[in-house]
Design a protein around this motif. Structure first.
Motif, mmCIF file in Angstrom:
data_model
loop_
_atom_site.group_PDB
_atom_site.id
_atom_site.type_symbol
_atom_site.label_atom_id
_atom_site.label_comp_id
_atom_site.label_asym_id
_atom_site.label_seq_id
_atom_site.Cartn_x
_atom_site.Cartn_y
_atom_site.Cartn_z
ATOM 1 N N ASN A 450 0.808 -1.217 0.000
ATOM 2 C CA ASN A 450 0.000 0.000 0.000
ATOM 3 C C ASN A 450 0.842 1.269 0.000
ATOM 4 O O ASN A 450 0.363 2.338 0.365
ATOM 5 N N SER A 451 2.088 1.158 -0.428
ATOM 6 C CA SER A 451 2.964 2.334 -0.474
ATOM 7 C C SER A 451 4.001 2.138 -1.570
ATOM 8 O O SER A 451 4.225 1.022 -2.051
ATOM 9 N N ALA A 452 4.634 3.237 -1.967
ATOM 10 C CA ALA A 452 5.685 3.153 -2.982
ATOM 11 C C ALA A 452 6.829 2.274 -2.489
ATOM 12 O O ALA A 452 7.383 1.469 -3.239
ATOM 13 N N TYR A 453 7.173 2.423 -1.201
ATOM 14 C CA TYR A 453 8.281 1.646 -0.651
ATOM 15 C C TYR A 453 7.984 0.152 -0.686
ATOM 16 O O TYR A 453 8.863 -0.660 -0.968
ATOM 17 N N SER A 454 6.717 -0.221 -0.452
ATOM 18 C CA SER A 454 6.362 -1.641 -0.397
ATOM 19 C C SER A 454 6.501 -2.326 -1.753
ATOM 20 O O SER A 454 6.646 -3.547 -1.830
ATOM 21 N N ILE A 455 6.457 -1.548 -2.852
ATOM 22 C CA ILE A 455 6.624 -2.163 -4.176
ATOM 23 C C ILE A 455 7.993 -1.856 -4.777
ATOM 24 O O ILE A 455 8.221 -2.035 -5.973
ATOM 25 N N GLY A 456 8.927 -1.400 -3.935
ATOM 26 C CA GLY A 456 10.314 -1.274 -4.368
ATOM 27 C C GLY A 456 10.785 0.118 -4.721
ATOM 28 O O GLY A 456 11.900 0.283 -5.210
ATOM 29 N N ASP A 469 13.884 -0.838 -6.798
ATOM 30 C CA ASP A 469 14.349 -2.207 -6.575
ATOM 31 C C ASP A 469 13.455 -3.106 -7.424
ATOM 32 O O ASP A 469 12.330 -3.433 -7.054
ATOM 33 N N GLU A 470 13.941 -3.492 -8.601
ATOM 34 C CA GLU A 470 13.116 -4.234 -9.555
ATOM 35 C C GLU A 470 12.703 -5.599 -9.015
ATOM 36 O O GLU A 470 11.577 -6.058 -9.245
ATOM 37 N N ASP A 471 13.604 -6.251 -8.293
ATOM 38 C CA ASP A 471 13.264 -7.571 -7.738
ATOM 39 C C ASP A 471 12.105 -7.459 -6.748
ATOM 40 O O ASP A 471 11.198 -8.305 -6.726
ATOM 41 N N LYS A 472 12.156 -6.427 -5.927
ATOM 42 C CA LYS A 472 11.092 -6.219 -4.951
ATOM 43 C C LYS A 472 9.767 -5.924 -5.659
ATOM 44 O O LYS A 472 8.693 -6.377 -5.223
ATOM 45 N N LEU A 473 9.832 -5.184 -6.753
ATOM 46 C CA LEU A 473 8.634 -4.868 -7.528
ATOM 47 C C LEU A 473 8.031 -6.129 -8.130
ATOM 48 O O LEU A 473 6.822 -6.356 -8.071
ATOM 49 N N ARG A 474 8.862 -6.980 -8.710
ATOM 50 C CA ARG A 474 8.361 -8.210 -9.335
ATOM 51 C C ARG A 474 7.766 -9.152 -8.272
ATOM 52 O O ARG A 474 6.771 -9.835 -8.539
ATOM 53 N N LYS A 475 8.355 -9.161 -7.110
ATOM 54 C CA LYS A 475 7.832 -9.999 -6.034
ATOM 55 C C LYS A 475 6.444 -9.515 -5.603
ATOM 56 O O LYS A 475 5.528 -10.316 -5.369
#
Length: 593
Positions: A450-456, A469-475
């Motif tokens: 629910n935040s920009a940080y949570s999706i990387g 952080d692309e890996d965090k985004l894909r996860k």
């Protein structure tokens, strides 16, 4: 020059012009300060307008793409059959479908065909021509008439003979006419696309006088005349393959091509002869449509009673696409069902399997693009906000400009314009709100994403530049397919006022929605501060200041002129007095000699 222009008469040797300039110096300095203040505020207004332009452009063209579900929740669809093309939008559920193409839709389409002497279609060849015309000659007279002679003096067609009509046993040698007024007599037919109500429902009139035909009207002229009628039916002549065609731009059974012979002129020469000469044949999906009676030519002369085999017109054909057992009729070989657009390319021999999945790579690319666009804008805003004024550089006065070269003036003003928005309150507010929109959670979204940080997406450095952080985004996308869309494009409609109207809730909106609100407010504030154009007539803080300065400068200039004239009068009077005293002295000195 003095008011009376009498300097030097007294012999005093005084430089009156210089004395006036010295007397005016304090006034000129005071005026120059007002002019410099006006210029400085004019520059500041221009700087605000430039800021407003960059924000407006970003908000209208760049930011809008990050509010769209088609981008931030993109789906992709694939088919295991080359007979069906598929495309999914953001609303399509992630699942598989079974698709069949039972039939293709088609538009009403007529094309000219080469014929033998019996009227049968032959391979190759050209539209029937008479009088030894070559295949490159597309003049109507060489297609319509076997013989045609006329007398320009009397404006009479002395002899006309049409070509043979193999489909009419009574008229195998065509028709012959004579003594026609070729300026008035015309060949006419009617064309309808299924929508026209003109001429009693027959459609629009297409007509050529004998004079136009004799003067060299061509198949291209015929096509232009048809295309200029505004119908859905279009005409074209292919010079390479020598084919004349008519087609309805809309497919399906409701869209037709109806051709009807016009009224016979005084010779009985009907428009059906015209249509017959073109050898028009119906084609659907690349194949000639055979009639029940074996006659595949659509237009033919049956008699001089102006009857036509095409009274009801030819129609397009609806296609049929079956998706998960449900049938969908289509006029353009496309059907959109459940967020997926199916395009039929051919009949399927067996059901095709269509699979829908999330377009993860496409979404990741969009987030990367947002990070780059956001950083670019933020950097440009900080550049204006942090730029300090150049010490000692103020707007040039007119006398200073007069003493400088153009390139010197340009370089000076470049330095003088620096720092116009240094630590500007309006600009600083935009920057702070932009940064806050990134690190604040979207409180209308449940769950951990629910935040920009949570999706990387995180910030780095003192000026809030974003990193991904692309890996965090894909996860995040793997665990919650709506994660990116919610963080970016979520629009919270949960809050309402006492009347039940939806109230904007920034904390519940996604990043792109928040930024849009921020820039919209900023544009209003800038307009209030500096206006929306270079004109100073509209209401704004700076425009009011500039108008007041303009009035003050105008009044001060009038006062300066009055003061200057008063100085000249004063020195004029002094010169007059000195001249009088000199004359008296000369008289006295002369009288003692």
């Amino acid at each position: 020059m003095g008011v009376n222009g009498i300097y030097g008469l007294s012999g005093s040797g005084l430089d009156i012009e210089s004395m006036v300039k010295v007397g005016m110096m304090s006034k000129q300095n005071e005026y120059d300060k007002m002019a410099q203040k006006f210029t400085k505020n004019e520059w500041t207004k221009a700087a605000y307008l430039e800021l407003n332009s960059s924000i407006t452009t970003f908000n209208a063209s760049t930011l809008s793409q990050y509010k769209m579900s088609a981008n931030m929740n993109a789906k992709t669809a694939s088919s295991n059959s080359s007979d069906v093309k598929v495309e999914a939008n953001a609303t399509a559920p992630i699942m598989s479908h079974q698709v069949e193409v039972e039939s293709l839709s088609a538009a009403a389409y007529l094309v000219s065909t080469a014929r033998d002497s019996s009227g049968n279609i032959v391979t190759g060849g050209t539209i029937t021509r008479y009088q030894g015309a070559s295949s490159s000659n597309v003049e109507l007279k060489n297609i319509l008439f076997q013989t045609l002679t006329y007398d320009e003096t009397t404006e009479k067609v002395t002899s006309v003979k049409t070509g043979k009509n193999p489909l009419s046993s009574a008229n195998k040698n065509g028709y012959s006419y004579s003594n026609l007024n070729y300026s008035d007599n015309a060949i006419t037919f009617y064309l309808n696309d299924g929508t026209s109500t003109e001429n009693g429902g027959k459609g629009v009139e297409i007509s050529f006088t004998f004079k136009e035909i004799i003067d060299g009207a061509t198949l291209n002229d015929l096509a232009s005349r048809i295309n200029g009628k505004g119908l859905n039916v279009r005409a074209a002549y292919d010079t390479v393959n020598d084919k004349f065609s008519l087609y309805n731009v809309k497919g399906g059974e409701a869209n037709t091509i109806k051709l009807t012979g016009g009224p016979a002129d005084q010779s009985g020469y009907s428009g059906l002869v015209f249509l017959n000469a073109l050898n028009l044949t119906q084609v659907q999906n690349g194949e000639i449509v055979k009639k029940a009676d074996g006659d595949d030519r659509i237009i033919s002369i049956k008699s001089l009673s102006n009857t036509s085999k095409n009274n009801d017109g030819i129609t397009g054909e609806n296609g049929k696409i079956i998706v998960d057992g449900m049938e969908y009729a289509t006029t353009d070989n496309k059907a959109t069902v459940g967020g997926i657009t199916y395009t039929a390319l051919a009949k399927t021999s067996k059901p095709a399997t269509v699979s829908v999945s999330q377009d993860v790579d496409g979404i990741v690319d969009k987030v990367k693009s947002f990070v780059a666009d956001y950083n670019k804008l933020l950097s440009s805003l900080y550049e204006k906000y942090d730029e300090k004024p150049e010490s000692g550089y103020t707007p040039l006065t007119q006398s200073q400009k007069d003493a400088m070269k153009d390139e010197q003036i340009t370089k000076w003003e470049e330095k003088a314009k620096k720092g116009l928005l240094y630590h500007d309150q309006t600009l600083g507010k935009i920057i702070n709100e932009m940064r806050e929109s990134i690190y604040t959670s979207v409180d209308s979204v449940e769950g951990k994403y629910n935040s920009a940080y949570s999706i990387g997406i995180s910030t780095t450095g003192l000026k809030g530049q974003l990193v991904l952080d692309e890996d965090k985004l894909r996860k995040a996308l793997a665990e919650d397919s709506d994660a990116v869309y919610n963080v970016f494009a979520k629009l919270d409609n949960s809050k309402k006022d006492a009347q039940g109207n939806v109230v904007n809730n920034p904390s519940g909106n996604g990043i792109a929605q928040r930024l849009g609100d921020i820039f919209t407010t900023a544009m209003k504030n800038i307009k209030s501060r500096a206006g929306s154009s270079t004109s100073i007539t509209e209401d704004s803080d700076l425009n009011t200041l500039l108008r007041n300065l303009q009035t003050k400068m105008s009044n001060f200039k009038k006062m300066m002129n009055s003061f200057e004239n008063a100085l000249y009068k004063k020195y004029d009077k002094m010169e007059t007095t000195l001249a009088s005293l000199g004359a008296q002295l000369n008289f006295v000195m002369g009288g003692n000699q």
